[in-house]
Design a protein around this motif. Structure first.
Motif, mmCIF file in Angstrom:
data_model
loop_
_atom_site.group_PDB
_atom_site.id
_atom_site.type_symbol
_atom_site.label_atom_id
_atom_site.label_comp_id
_atom_site.label_asym_id
_atom_site.label_seq_id
_atom_site.Cartn_x
_atom_site.Cartn_y
_atom_site.Cartn_z
ATOM 1 N N ILE A 437 0.825 -1.214 0.000
ATOM 2 C CA ILE A 437 0.000 0.000 0.000
ATOM 3 C C ILE A 437 0.853 1.255 0.000
ATOM 4 O O ILE A 437 0.596 2.188 -0.753
ATOM 5 N N TYR A 438 1.905 1.279 0.826
ATOM 6 C CA TYR A 438 2.664 2.501 1.035
ATOM 7 C C TYR A 438 4.078 2.381 0.472
ATOM 8 O O TYR A 438 4.688 1.305 0.518
ATOM 9 N N ILE A 439 4.580 3.485 -0.038
ATOM 10 C CA ILE A 439 5.966 3.588 -0.481
ATOM 11 C C ILE A 439 6.746 4.310 0.608
ATOM 12 O O ILE A 439 6.337 5.390 1.061
ATOM 13 N N LEU A 440 7.844 3.713 1.046
ATOM 14 C CA LEU A 440 8.722 4.351 2.019
ATOM 15 C C LEU A 440 9.891 4.958 1.279
ATOM 16 O O LEU A 440 10.561 4.290 0.499
ATOM 17 N N SER A 441 10.118 6.252 1.510
ATOM 18 C CA SER A 441 11.163 6.970 0.791
ATOM 19 C C SER A 441 12.042 7.719 1.774
ATOM 20 O O SER A 441 11.559 8.224 2.802
ATOM 21 N N GLU A 442 13.327 7.793 1.454
ATOM 22 C CA GLU A 442 14.263 8.556 2.276
ATOM 23 C C GLU A 442 14.551 9.879 1.588
ATOM 24 O O GLU A 442 14.994 9.912 0.429
ATOM 25 N N SER A 443 14.283 10.975 2.304
ATOM 26 C CA SER A 443 14.544 12.311 1.766
ATOM 27 C C SER A 443 15.621 12.984 2.592
ATOM 28 O O SER A 443 16.106 12.426 3.585
ATOM 29 N N GLN A 444 15.970 14.196 2.210
ATOM 30 C CA GLN A 444 16.978 14.930 2.959
ATOM 31 C C GLN A 444 16.530 15.197 4.384
ATOM 32 O O GLN A 444 17.330 15.173 5.316
ATOM 33 N N ALA A 445 15.208 15.418 4.563
ATOM 34 C CA ALA A 445 14.689 15.764 5.891
ATOM 35 C C ALA A 445 14.457 14.544 6.764
ATOM 36 O O ALA A 445 14.474 14.644 7.986
ATOM 37 N N GLY A 446 14.189 13.392 6.168
ATOM 38 C CA GLY A 446 13.893 12.210 6.967
ATOM 39 C C GLY A 446 13.215 11.140 6.140
ATOM 40 O O GLY A 446 13.699 10.760 5.072
ATOM 41 N N MET A 447 12.058 10.658 6.628
ATOM 42 C CA MET A 447 11.336 9.582 5.953
ATOM 43 C C MET A 447 9.999 10.098 5.434
ATOM 44 O O MET A 447 9.285 10.828 6.118
ATOM 45 N N ILE A 448 9.658 9.707 4.204
ATOM 46 C CA ILE A 448 8.382 10.068 3.600
ATOM 47 C C ILE A 448 7.601 8.787 3.320
ATOM 48 O O ILE A 448 8.170 7.795 2.849
ATOM 49 N N ILE A 449 6.308 8.818 3.637
ATOM 50 C CA ILE A 449 5.420 7.685 3.394
ATOM 51 C C ILE A 449 4.359 8.134 2.393
ATOM 52 O O ILE A 449 3.674 9.132 2.616
ATOM 53 N N VAL A 450 4.224 7.401 1.294
ATOM 54 C CA VAL A 450 3.317 7.754 0.206
ATOM 55 C C VAL A 450 2.245 6.688 0.068
ATOM 56 O O VAL A 450 2.551 5.489 0.034
ATOM 57 N N ASP A 451 0.995 7.108 0.006
ATOM 58 C CA ASP A 451 -0.110 6.215 -0.345
ATOM 59 C C ASP A 451 -0.113 6.089 -1.861
ATOM 60 O O ASP A 451 -0.522 7.004 -2.575
ATOM 61 N N MET A 452 0.356 4.954 -2.366
ATOM 62 C CA MET A 452 0.621 4.864 -3.798
ATOM 63 C C MET A 452 -0.664 4.946 -4.622
ATOM 64 O O MET A 452 -0.678 5.530 -5.717
ATOM 65 N N HIS A 453 -1.777 4.388 -4.134
ATOM 66 C CA HIS A 453 -3.025 4.468 -4.899
ATOM 67 C C HIS A 453 -3.536 5.901 -4.942
ATOM 68 O O HIS A 453 -3.920 6.404 -5.999
ATOM 69 N N ALA A 454 -3.524 6.589 -3.797
ATOM 70 C CA ALA A 454 -4.007 7.967 -3.763
ATOM 71 C C ALA A 454 -3.156 8.871 -4.648
ATOM 72 O O ALA A 454 -3.677 9.713 -5.385
ATOM 73 N N ALA A 455 -1.839 8.693 -4.606
ATOM 74 C CA ALA A 455 -0.948 9.509 -5.424
ATOM 75 C C ALA A 455 -1.149 9.232 -6.909
ATOM 76 O O ALA A 455 -1.251 10.150 -7.728
ATOM 77 N N HIS A 456 -1.210 7.946 -7.273
ATOM 78 C CA HIS A 456 -1.385 7.594 -8.680
ATOM 79 C C HIS A 456 -2.747 8.049 -9.187
ATOM 80 O O HIS A 456 -2.901 8.454 -10.343
#
Length: 617
Positions: A437-456
């Protein structure tokens, strides 16, 4: 038959008071507006028992001459307008000349004033009986004080409709908030039962104004607000609008000012609602503090006794201007752009990343600038590449690569973060997928969690809207035309609106009383399940019934189609696919929310993660 008689001044004033004086807050509104119209730079308000026992308003304005004090308590006595031309272009807040007379008729009123050109102060008082006045010398600095005691003491029928002290004070406090938001150049203070509630200094700079807004409304509002400054066709719109993810269950944080006057207008309300339509969660209300400035002759403020409503001479022009500016400001909110302000000219993207907004228990959006201000904007992806990308997302999951497959292992490996901060995009780089369901991403600030269905879903929706506006939605034949068994009503709708269905990229033919065959579907949605997609679109068509209504509601239909064509939960994505989705989010308008107004991503900074694990303690 009773004879026609002229009403006594007292009764006429009490009738007028029924329109002007509803509760203590109404009195404070009229008195504070008089202070502002007199040129005051400081207004001090003191009340007791919610204003029922005592209301005192003191200012440092121009004051009232001795010879005019008694006349100020008469009906239709005013210094603000003198002829019809001034009435048609009212620039002051009050002008009817009924406020003081109405208040005096239902209370014990004491009016004290000293103009700067007068050596001493004078006062006049009345007790709501025969409206007779008594003029006496007094001690007072330059300006005016109005003291109102025992509201409705002589009209018990009105007094019994007053609410509790707390309720009446809350209404009164709201009046002070509105006036303080309308006039940043004026200092305000409010005391209730000898306790200071507000003490506001004049706010000249942008930072001071934002500090006042945060103090009166909420610090969270300013942290989740966009600055608006746009001008066109003789209209200027300034202020702050809350991000869609910062919304309320009630419309209690909505302030709109027209030429400095707080109003609630249907035209304004509809324009704001339309601007938020695509990005606000259902049942939620946006937050805003907005100021519209226009020629006073272009707006009629004399349409309601309390002057809460206005009428624009060119309502369509005002509506379109407001909608266009707010719609564009909200459209520019995406992960890689966070505009500090919106002007009439196309805004340049600001590289100030956007964190997740507030909804339910989600993290608050951090508006602080990111340390990569000079990163170039991401290039636009050609349509062919976009289509290939969506085909990839919509394909069934591929089986895991066998052990020892070096190429597959390398493709699935997380993308390492670049060494230079300038190369790190706002949403960072994907490292894993959680629960399908979720994409875990590492950014400069920390961790980002994306709801892949909502984003797409948002990405697909925006692409469909763009295609529909430019050339119509591109369609392509399905490999094997699909036959559908439907109700007779659905078949009738498909036959009646076949031309409109083609505009939405669906070629559907009726082959029987309750049978349809689908021959073409939108390119972006070619991997979507055909039957649910067609049924949902036909259901929307049946609700709107006419072609004009369907076209007017095309965004709702495209939103339905995008939902069916978006990547589903439990769809396993590779690391490159996840990163492709993140990059497309950074390019897409309104990608901070899905079509239904839900947040598409949230962020946890390193500092927030440290707090969770009690690091540094």
């Amino acid at each position: 038959m009773r004879r026609i008689e002229i009403l006594s001044p007292r009764l006429a004033n009490q009738i007028a008071a029924g329109e002007v004086v509803e509760r203590p807050a109404s009195v404070i509104k009229e008195l504070v507006e008089n202070s502002l119209d007199s040129g005051a730079s400081r207004v001090d308000v003191e009340v007791e028992q919610g204003g029922i026992k005592l209301m005192r308003v003191r200012d440092n304005g121009g004051g009232i001459l001795k010879d005019d004090l008694a006349m100020a308590l008469s009906r239709h006595a005013t210094s603000k307008i003198h002829n019809l031309d001034e009435l048609e272009a009212v620039a002051s807040l009050g002008f009817r000349g009924e406020a003081l007379a109405s208040v005096a008729s239902v209370s014990r009123l004491l009016l004290t004033s000293k103009p700067s050109e007068q050596s001493e102060a004078w006062q006049v008082n009345t007790h709501g009986q025969d409206m007779s006045t008594e003029l006496l010398p007094a001690a007072h600095t330059d300006g005016t004080s109005v003291e109102v005691r025992d509201l409705f003491f002589n009209t018990p029928a009105r007094r019994k409709f007053l609410r509790t002290e707390k309720t009446e004070f809350n209404h009164l406090d709201e009046v002070i908030k509105r006036q303080a938001l309308a006039r940043f150049d004026v200092g305000f203070s409010l005391r209730h039962n000898n306790r200071t509630i507000h003490s506001l200094r004049p706010a000249a700079s942008q930072a001071e104004q934002e500090r006042r807004v945060a103090q009166l409304l909420s610090p969270d509002f300013m942290q989740n607000a966009l600055v608006i400054d746009a001008e066109a066709v003789g209209l200027r719109l300034t202020g702050w609008v809350g991000l869609p993810t910062f919304s309320r269950s009630m419309p209690d944080m909505q302030y709109f000012f027209v030429n400095g006057r707080v109003v609630k207008d249907k035209v304004i309300g509809h324009a704001v609602k339309q601007a938020y339509r695509d990005v606000l969660y259902h049942g939620r209300h946006p937050c805003f503090v907005l100021y519209l400035t226009l020629d006073p002759s272009g707006v009629d403020v004399n349409v309601h006794p309390t002057k809460h409503e206005v009428r624009f001479r060119d309502q369509r022009l005002v509506h379109d201007f407001l909608f266009r500016q707010l719609h564009r400001a909200l459209a520019e909110v995406r992960p890689d752009t966070q505009p500090d302000s919106v002007s009439a000219a196309p805004a340049q993207p600001q590289a100030t990343g956007i964190d997740a907004g507030v909804f339910g228990g989600q993290q608050r959006m951090d508006m602080s600038p990111r340390p990569y201000p000079n990163r170039p904007a991401a290039p636009e992806t050609p349509v062919a590449d976009q289509v290939a990308f969506y085909e990839t997302l919509q394909r069934p999951s591929m089986p895991s690569a066998p052990a020892g497959d070096a190429a597959a292992t390398q493709a699935a490996a997380p993308t390492p973060l670049p060494e230079t901060e300038a190369d790190i995009p706002p949403l960072g780089f994907a490292v894993a997928q959680l629960k399908g369901i979720y994409i875990l991403s590492e950014s400069q600030a920390g961790m980002i969690i994306v709801d892949m269905h909502a984003a797409h879903e948002r990405i697909t929706y925006e692409r469909l809207k763009t295609q529909y506006d430019q050339q119509g939605i591109q369609a392509q034949p399905v490999l094997v035309p699909q036959k559908l068994s439907v109700s007779e009503r659905e078949a009738d709708a498909a036959e009646e609106f076949s031309g409109l269905l083609e505009q939405f990229g669906l070629v559907v033919e009726r082959i029987g009383p309750e049978s349809l065959i689908v021959r073409q579907t939108p390119v972006f949605l070619q991997q979507a399940e055909v039957e649910p997609l067609v049924r949902s679109v036909l259901a929307d068509f049946q609700v709107h019934e006419t072609s004009d209504a369907i076209i007017a509601r095309r965004d709702e239909i495209l939103s339905t189609m995008a939902c069916h064509g978006s990547v589903r939960a439990n769809r396993k994505l590779t690391i490159p696919e996840m990163n492709a989705l993140l990059r497309d989010m950074e390019r897409t308008e309104r990608s901070g929310q899905c079509n239904h107004g839900r947040p598409t991503f949230t962020q946890l900074t390193v500092e927030e993660l440290d707090k969770l694990f009690l690091r540094g303690r």
